[in-house]
Write a protein that holds these residues in place. Structure first.
Motif, mmCIF file in Angstrom:
data_model
loop_
_atom_site.group_PDB
_atom_site.id
_atom_site.type_symbol
_atom_site.label_atom_id
_atom_site.label_comp_id
_atom_site.label_asym_id
_atom_site.label_seq_id
_atom_site.Cartn_x
_atom_site.Cartn_y
_atom_site.Cartn_z
ATOM 1 N N ALA A 104 -5.356 -23.441 -21.853
ATOM 2 C CA ALA A 104 -4.812 -22.565 -22.880
ATOM 3 C C ALA A 104 -4.775 -21.127 -22.393
ATOM 4 N N ARG A 105 -5.837 -20.698 -21.683
ATOM 5 C CA ARG A 105 -5.857 -19.325 -21.169
ATOM 6 C C ARG A 105 -4.759 -19.118 -20.141
ATOM 7 N N MET A 106 -4.579 -20.132 -19.276
ATOM 8 C CA MET A 106 -3.521 -20.034 -18.277
ATOM 9 C C MET A 106 -2.171 -19.890 -18.967
ATOM 10 N N GLY A 107 -1.973 -20.691 -20.029
ATOM 11 C CA GLY A 107 -0.722 -20.613 -20.775
ATOM 12 C C GLY A 107 -0.493 -19.233 -21.337
ATOM 13 N N ALA A 108 -1.558 -18.633 -21.910
ATOM 14 C CA ALA A 108 -1.424 -17.299 -22.490
ATOM 15 C C ALA A 108 -1.084 -16.270 -21.416
ATOM 16 N N ALA A 109 -1.786 -16.353 -20.269
ATOM 17 C CA ALA A 109 -1.536 -15.388 -19.197
ATOM 18 C C ALA A 109 -0.113 -15.510 -18.679
ATOM 19 N N VAL A 110 0.355 -16.748 -18.508
ATOM 20 C CA VAL A 110 1.715 -16.949 -18.006
ATOM 21 C C VAL A 110 2.737 -16.386 -18.992
ATOM 22 N N THR A 111 2.512 -16.642 -20.308
ATOM 23 C CA THR A 111 3.436 -16.125 -21.304
ATOM 24 C C THR A 111 3.522 -14.606 -21.217
ATOM 25 N N PHE A 112 2.354 -13.969 -21.071
ATOM 26 C CA PHE A 112 2.316 -12.523 -21.005
ATOM 27 C C PHE A 112 3.086 -11.999 -19.793
ATOM 28 N N VAL A 113 2.822 -12.590 -18.634
ATOM 29 C CA VAL A 113 3.522 -12.148 -17.422
ATOM 30 C C VAL A 113 5.023 -12.402 -17.561
ATOM 31 N N MET A 114 5.381 -13.521 -18.199
ATOM 32 C CA MET A 114 6.797 -13.826 -18.398
ATOM 33 C C MET A 114 7.476 -12.724 -19.207
ATOM 34 N N LEU A 115 6.819 -12.290 -20.301
ATOM 35 C CA LEU A 115 7.409 -11.248 -21.131
ATOM 36 C C LEU A 115 7.612 -9.966 -20.324
ATOM 37 N N VAL A 116 6.550 -9.565 -19.579
ATOM 38 C CA VAL A 116 6.652 -8.332 -18.803
ATOM 39 C C VAL A 116 7.740 -8.445 -17.743
ATOM 40 N N SER A 117 7.742 -9.551 -16.999
ATOM 41 C CA SER A 117 8.702 -9.627 -15.889
ATOM 42 C C SER A 117 10.121 -9.848 -16.406
ATOM 43 N N SER A 118 10.251 -10.454 -17.599
ATOM 44 C CA SER A 118 11.583 -10.604 -18.161
ATOM 45 C C SER A 118 12.190 -9.241 -18.489
ATOM 46 N N MET A 119 11.354 -8.360 -19.066
ATOM 47 C CA MET A 119 11.832 -7.006 -19.356
ATOM 48 C C MET A 119 12.229 -6.291 -18.071
ATOM 49 N N CYS A 120 11.348 -6.377 -17.053
ATOM 50 C CA CYS A 120 11.618 -5.695 -15.792
ATOM 51 C C CYS A 120 12.879 -6.251 -15.138
ATOM 52 N N ALA A 121 13.014 -7.589 -15.149
ATOM 53 C CA ALA A 121 14.171 -8.201 -14.502
ATOM 54 C C ALA A 121 15.456 -7.732 -15.165
ATOM 55 N N TYR A 122 15.404 -7.550 -16.490
ATOM 56 C CA TYR A 122 16.595 -7.065 -17.190
ATOM 57 C C TYR A 122 16.981 -5.676 -16.682
ATOM 58 N N GLY A 123 15.957 -4.812 -16.554
ATOM 59 C CA GLY A 123 16.205 -3.463 -16.051
ATOM 60 C C GLY A 123 16.755 -3.479 -14.637
#
Lengths: 200, 193
Positions: free
Chosen positions: B41-60
């Motif tokens: 569950a912790r791994m899932g949470a960490a991955v979700t968080f990194v996904m959100l951050v990198s998705s924003m960055c990738a858009y930029g």
């Protein structure tokens, strides 16, 4: 990385004893995703081998230049460069295959086999040996992925490389071309490898 | 621009095209970190968080690359961004929540080589999502990854008690279980439009 470091041992190790897919269980994503046909598997295996060998050469050549602290970042940049090249080459050769493989060509960057070999072997061995190791691992990976592709294409559509093998009366097992089939066949292959390992 | 409604993007990423079970992204942590439910569950949470951050960055980055006209730098810049996003998240978590930092341990830096993250950045670009759509897609993909890995961990905890032939033990039986899970998720295929 123990005693046997003769050239032939380095080359053949990747095929069976340290096979990246069956024994080390690395780089699973492309192995499962693109093996619905033999053709896709073969292209994926060759592309991965190309990136493996090319990045092994560069990593080995620069092993005294790159500081230890930034080595992983540098390896990833080297790998990403070659993957971009492979991506454009495949696109130039066959647009159809490029479309079938989709994002998975770009995803070779995060294939743990390549980074793993760069870190564990090429960064501490001379160029010639690193190339042998990369070729061996590349052959092992291609062998595994084509084996999986063969089983899935034969049972899933009754063909091999597009040729009709099992004839018109064969009822295709649809499950084999679906994601679930990939997991089942790979599980079965790992089981077979265990059985053979037990016999020896 | 892609006019797909947000709800359908989310559902699609979580259930119908689950990143792990039908797109085969992030298989390594899925097989490696799914032994216990709470670590999963912790791994899932960490991955979700990194996904959100990198998705924003990738858009930029995508806008920036289009502006300088260098699409061939896409892959290289994405991977650099993801590596730095992971570093950033690591520093952030260490500063504000040392407890969580200790709990995640080695898994945090390993997220860099999780192909689900890079896959997400590539897919959102190829699907032409706008900023909000990308964020929803990232959230859905993360939730889907967390769902799959937690389900798997639950089954593996039960599997400990079952008698498995010793030749099938380890990765082989996990793959068979994953195959059955993947079949179950195919049942969602009719949900979408």
């Amino acid at each position: 990385m123990t005693g046997d470091t003769t050239a032939s041992a380095v080359l053949t190790r990747g095929f069976w004893r340290d096979n990246p897919v069956f024994v080390q269980v690395l780089g699973m994503c492309p192995v499962l995703a693109v093996t619905n046909t033999v053709e896709n598997s073969l292209v994926m295996g060759l592309a991965t081998s190309f990136v493996l060998v090319a990045s092994a050469i560069i990593v080995s050549l620069t092993r005294r230049v790159i500081p230890r602290q930034v080595r992983i970042a540098s390896y990833i940049l080297i790998i990403a460069t070659f993957v971009t090249m492979a991506d454009y080459i495949i696109q130039a050769v066959s647009l159809e295959i490029h479309r079938a493989l989709g994002a998975f060509i770009s995803l070779i960057v995060v294939n743990c086999i390549i980074l793993g070999r760069a870190e564990a072997f090429s960064s501490r061995n001379p160029v010639f040996k690193s190339v042998l190791d990369a070729v061996g691992m590349g052959i092992g990976f291609t062998f595994a992925i084509v084996a999986l592709g063969t089983i899935r294409e034969l049972l899933g559509s009754g063909t091999w490389m597009g040729w009709d093998v099992l004839g018109p009366s064969f009822e295709p097992w649809v499950i084999m071309v679906l994601p679930g089939g990939a997991f089942f066949v790979l599980g079965l292959l790992l089981f077979l490898v265990n059985v053979i390992g037990e016999r020896r | 621009m892609n006019g797909e409604p947000l709800g359908s993007i989310f559902l699609n990423a979580v259930l119908i095209n689950n990143f792990v079970l039908s797109a085969f992204l992030g298989i390594c942590p899925f097989l490696g970190v799914s032994k216990k439910i709470d670590t999963a569950a912790r791994m899932g949470a960490a991955v979700t968080f990194v996904m959100l951050v990198s998705s924003m960055c990738a858009y930029g980055v995508n806008i920036a690359l289009a502006w300088i006209g260098a699409p061939y730098l896409q892959l290289i810049s994405y991977i650099v961004i993801i590596a730095s996003a992971v570093q950033l998240v690591e520093m952030f978590v260490r500063k504000f929540s040392p407890g969580l930092f200790r709990a995640l341990g080695i898994f945090l830096p390993l997220i860099t080589t999780n192909c689900a993250i890079l896959g997400l950045a590539l897919f959102q670009t190829s699907k032409n999502y706008n900023f909000v759509q990308s964020l929803v897609y990232a959230l859905g993909a993360g939730a889907g990854f967390a769902l799959a890995i937690v389900l798997m961990a639950g089954i593996r905890e039960e599997l400990e008690l079952a008698t498995v032939p010793h030749l099938l033990k380890g990765t082989a039986i996990v793959l068979v279980v994953a195959g059955i899970l993947s079949l179950a998720f195919m049942g969602f295929a009719g949900l979408g439009a």
